[in-house]
Scaffold this motif. Structure first.
Motif, mmCIF file in Angstrom:
data_model
loop_
_atom_site.group_PDB
_atom_site.id
_atom_site.type_symbol
_atom_site.label_atom_id
_atom_site.label_comp_id
_atom_site.label_asym_id
_atom_site.label_seq_id
_atom_site.Cartn_x
_atom_site.Cartn_y
_atom_site.Cartn_z
ATOM 1 N N MET A 215 3.718 -2.858 -11.665
ATOM 2 C CA MET A 215 4.810 -2.296 -10.853
ATOM 3 C C MET A 215 5.207 -3.245 -9.727
ATOM 4 N N ILE A 216 4.234 -3.774 -8.993
ATOM 5 C CA ILE A 216 4.537 -4.687 -7.886
ATOM 6 C C ILE A 216 5.164 -5.970 -8.418
ATOM 7 N N TYR A 217 4.673 -6.459 -9.544
ATOM 8 C CA TYR A 217 5.277 -7.643 -10.173
ATOM 9 C C TYR A 217 6.737 -7.365 -10.498
ATOM 10 N N ALA A 218 7.020 -6.171 -11.020
ATOM 11 C CA ALA A 218 8.400 -5.807 -11.350
ATOM 12 C C ALA A 218 9.270 -5.770 -10.104
ATOM 13 N N SER A 219 8.746 -5.233 -8.994
ATOM 14 C CA SER A 219 9.513 -5.207 -7.739
ATOM 15 C C SER A 219 9.935 -6.619 -7.338
ATOM 16 N N LYS A 220 9.002 -7.558 -7.421
ATOM 17 C CA LYS A 220 9.279 -8.937 -7.009
ATOM 18 C C LYS A 220 10.293 -9.605 -7.932
ATOM 19 N N VAL A 221 10.144 -9.369 -9.233
ATOM 20 C CA VAL A 221 11.091 -9.946 -10.197
ATOM 21 C C VAL A 221 12.487 -9.379 -9.975
ATOM 22 N N MET A 222 12.572 -8.062 -9.826
ATOM 23 C CA MET A 222 13.855 -7.387 -9.632
ATOM 24 C C MET A 222 14.569 -7.903 -8.383
ATOM 25 N N ALA A 223 13.830 -7.954 -7.277
ATOM 26 C CA ALA A 223 14.433 -8.381 -6.015
ATOM 27 C C ALA A 223 14.886 -9.834 -6.084
ATOM 28 N N THR A 224 14.068 -10.696 -6.682
ATOM 29 C CA THR A 224 14.390 -12.126 -6.731
ATOM 30 C C THR A 224 15.566 -12.407 -7.652
ATOM 31 N N ALA A 225 15.584 -11.750 -8.823
ATOM 32 C CA ALA A 225 16.706 -11.947 -9.745
ATOM 33 C C ALA A 225 18.006 -11.435 -9.131
ATOM 34 N N ALA A 226 17.945 -10.266 -8.473
ATOM 35 C CA ALA A 226 19.148 -9.735 -7.832
ATOM 36 C C ALA A 226 19.606 -10.635 -6.694
ATOM 37 N N LEU A 227 18.650 -11.201 -5.950
ATOM 38 C CA LEU A 227 18.998 -12.118 -4.862
ATOM 39 C C LEU A 227 19.848 -13.282 -5.376
ATOM 40 N N HIS B 208 6.792 6.608 -15.588
ATOM 41 C CA HIS B 208 7.937 6.676 -14.676
ATOM 42 C C HIS B 208 7.533 6.754 -13.203
ATOM 43 N N ASN B 209 6.286 7.078 -12.930
ATOM 44 C CA ASN B 209 5.808 6.986 -11.544
ATOM 45 C C ASN B 209 5.809 5.536 -11.070
ATOM 46 N N LEU B 210 5.661 4.601 -12.009
ATOM 47 C CA LEU B 210 5.726 3.170 -11.700
ATOM 48 C C LEU B 210 7.173 2.689 -11.678
ATOM 49 N N LEU B 211 7.984 3.258 -12.550
ATOM 50 C CA LEU B 211 9.374 2.814 -12.712
ATOM 51 C C LEU B 211 10.170 3.042 -11.429
ATOM 52 N N GLY B 212 10.173 4.275 -10.949
ATOM 53 C CA GLY B 212 10.957 4.571 -9.754
ATOM 54 C C GLY B 212 10.468 3.826 -8.533
ATOM 55 N N VAL B 213 9.145 3.711 -8.388
ATOM 56 C CA VAL B 213 8.594 3.063 -7.202
ATOM 57 C C VAL B 213 8.766 1.550 -7.264
ATOM 58 N N ALA B 214 8.674 0.956 -8.448
ATOM 59 C CA ALA B 214 8.972 -0.473 -8.576
ATOM 60 C C ALA B 214 10.387 -0.764 -8.097
ATOM 61 N N THR B 215 11.310 0.126 -8.435
ATOM 62 C CA THR B 215 12.700 -0.055 -8.020
ATOM 63 C C THR B 215 12.841 0.107 -6.517
ATOM 64 N N LYS C 156 0.829 -1.212 0.000
ATOM 65 C CA LYS C 156 0.000 0.000 0.000
ATOM 66 C C LYS C 156 0.861 1.259 0.000
ATOM 67 N N MET C 157 1.930 1.241 0.772
ATOM 68 C CA MET C 157 2.831 2.391 0.782
ATOM 69 C C MET C 157 3.407 2.625 -0.611
ATOM 70 N N LEU C 158 3.828 1.561 -1.288
ATOM 71 C CA LEU C 158 4.398 1.683 -2.620
ATOM 72 C C LEU C 158 3.345 2.183 -3.617
ATOM 73 N N GLU C 159 2.161 1.629 -3.542
ATOM 74 C CA GLU C 159 1.105 2.064 -4.452
ATOM 75 C C GLU C 159 0.740 3.534 -4.206
ATOM 76 N N ASP C 160 0.670 3.918 -2.940
ATOM 77 C CA ASP C 160 0.380 5.325 -2.628
ATOM 78 C C ASP C 160 1.478 6.247 -3.164
ATOM 79 N N ALA C 161 2.728 5.801 -3.079
ATOM 80 C CA ALA C 161 3.837 6.606 -3.598
ATOM 81 C C ALA C 161 3.712 6.790 -5.106
#
Length: 454
Positions: free
Chosen positions: A405-417, A102-109, A9-14
């Motif tokens: 955006m949330i899907y991207a956050s999960k993919v990014m974090a998991t791939a980096a992990l 880009h409102n989704l891009l920065g917050v997904a990151t 929710k915090m991410l979506e609000d951002a």
């Protein structure tokens, strides 16, 4: 993924706050301030003004190698203000809008690094996470200014995400670019009473454009040149003393960009000579073509297929359909290109890694010549939406965009992990980087005499 969901929710609000307050290049004070606040609340050490760019961020957590950078963006596009609805209607006529998401891009990151930090803390995984907040991507020079100021050279690898109509990892080459304005100065006069006393700056612009257009036959097929006249005078009966034309020169190699740009400058000088005017070249910036990394692309392709997509609601599908129904030709073309079943308006499947050249540009290219870099997309808008459009802006403020955006956050974090847990991946990525670039150094395309944004 649990941490990302916990802070969803915090991410979506951002993302909504940034969507509601679109800001132009190097003016992203609300967006960068919000990112800074979220990062500090989640335990990152945050530096504003990274690389000497006021709205750029460098935020760090962890220690040791690998050092992986995550590239967030948050600027908007002029003239793309749009309400969250399926008909074109700006929030404010002529204002900036999130027509590139880009409102989704920065917050997904942000979501990616927050989730990743939590996992690394829980399991004592070594490594350094660096969030780079990058302004002015839409004018293709934000990361160039940051790189000139020393950013990115610390990284072992870098990761970038962008909203799209599909989900896929990228190996495409995006063009490099130079951007410049050509200011011509002549002498005013009455266009009918004493035209012989005038020296038309507008005619110099027109002759320069004619020279550039004749030059198109004698440049390689990967080059793209486009321009707009930003100042052409005030009235027909006044010889214009001042005129300006703004050019982009793009190509698939930095060498071709530089070659054609230098020839374009000669067109400007020749036009000034022919019209007895003067020309001043205002170099605005430039970027490298992209040089993505196959080792990292494979990791992201694998991860995209592992992370379950949460699917689309009936309301989201209906919203996307209403947008696609207004652009049937673009929708049909997109369906043919991406193999969509008839009636598909939002994608949840994973497309193969893309190797096709793309003639748009991104300043992620600069980072990709400094360290191994990968770029991936997730579906955040309807299948038929053109790039940089009001349809994208509408979806960027809708749950469709936030879900991608949330899907991207999960993919990014998991791939980096995976890269932190297995540093051999980073080692192989760096070996590929060194092998394919063959020692070619990164030389910032923005000269030292071009001042940093203020």
């Amino acid at each position: 993924m649990q941490e990302i969901e916990r802070q969803r929710k915090m991410l979506e609000d951002a993302s909504i706050t940034i969507w509601e307050n679109p800001e132009g290049p190097n003016k992203e004070y609300i967006a960068s301030g919000l990112c800074k606040k979220i990062l500090e609340e989640n335990g990152f050490a945050v530096q504003m003004g990274a690389g000497g760019v006021p709205t750029a961020i460098r935020a760090v957590w962890g220690q040791g190698h690998p050092i992986i950078g995550f590239l967030g963006e948050y600027d908007a596009l002029p003239g793309l203000s749009q309400k969250v609805q399926t008909t074109k209607e700006p929030v404010q006529e002529g204002a900036y809008g999130q027509g590139c998401g880009h409102n989704l891009l920065g917050v997904a990151t942000l979501g990616g690094v927050i989730g990743l930090k939590k996992e690394m803390e829980e399991n004592n995984i070594p490594g350094t996470v660096v969030f780079y907040g990058c302004p002015a991507e839409e004018v293709l020079c934000g990361k160039g200014f940051m790189a000139r100021g020393g950013c990115f050279k610390e990284l072992d690898a870098a990761i970038s995400f962008h909203p799209s109509r599909f989900n896929r990892a990228m190996m495409s080459v995006y063009t490099g670019v130079n951007s410049a304005k050509f200011h011509f100065k002549g002498r005013t006069a009455h266009a009918a009473g004493d035209p012989e006393n005038g020296r038309s700056a507008l005619k110099a612009v027109e002759l320069m454009n004619a020279g550039a257009n004749y030059m198109r036959e004698h440049i390689t097929s990967d080059v793209r040149m486009h321009y707009t006249i930003t100042d052409g005078g005030g009235a027909p009966n006044v010889v214009p003393a001042n005129a300006c034309v703004w050019y982009y020169v793009r190509a698939l190699t930095r060498e071709a960009v530089n070659d054609v740009y230098n020839r374009l400058v000669n067109c400007a000088k020749g036009a000034a000579l022919m019209t007895d005017t003067e020309v001043e070249v205002e170099f605005l910036g430039g970027c490298y073509p992209t040089h993505y990394n196959q080792v990292m692309a494979d990791v992201f392709d694998e991860t995209l297929r592992e992370i379950p997509h949460e699917g689309w609601t009936e309301e989201e599908i209906a919203f996307a359909k209403a947008l696609d129904d207004q652009i049937p030709q673009a929708y049909q073309k997109a369906c043919e290109k991406y193999g969509c079943e008839p009636g598909t308006h939002l994608l949840s499947n994973i497309l193969p890694i893309d190797y096709e050249n793309v003639y748009g540009s991104t300043d992620v290219g600069d980072v990709s010549y400094i360290c191994p870099t990968e770029f991936f997309y997730t579906a955040c808008y309807n299948v038929g939406a053109p790039g940089h459009s009001w349809q994208v802006a509408a979806c960027a403020g809708h749950s469709i965009g936030r879900k991608g955006m949330i899907y991207a956050s999960k993919v990014m974090a998991t791939a980096a992990l995976k890269m932190y847990q297995n540093p051999e991946i980073v080692k192989r990525a760096k070996e590929e980087f060194d092998r394919t670039l063959k020692g070619k150094p990164y030389i910032c395309p923005i000269p030292d005499d071009v001042p940093n944004p203020q």
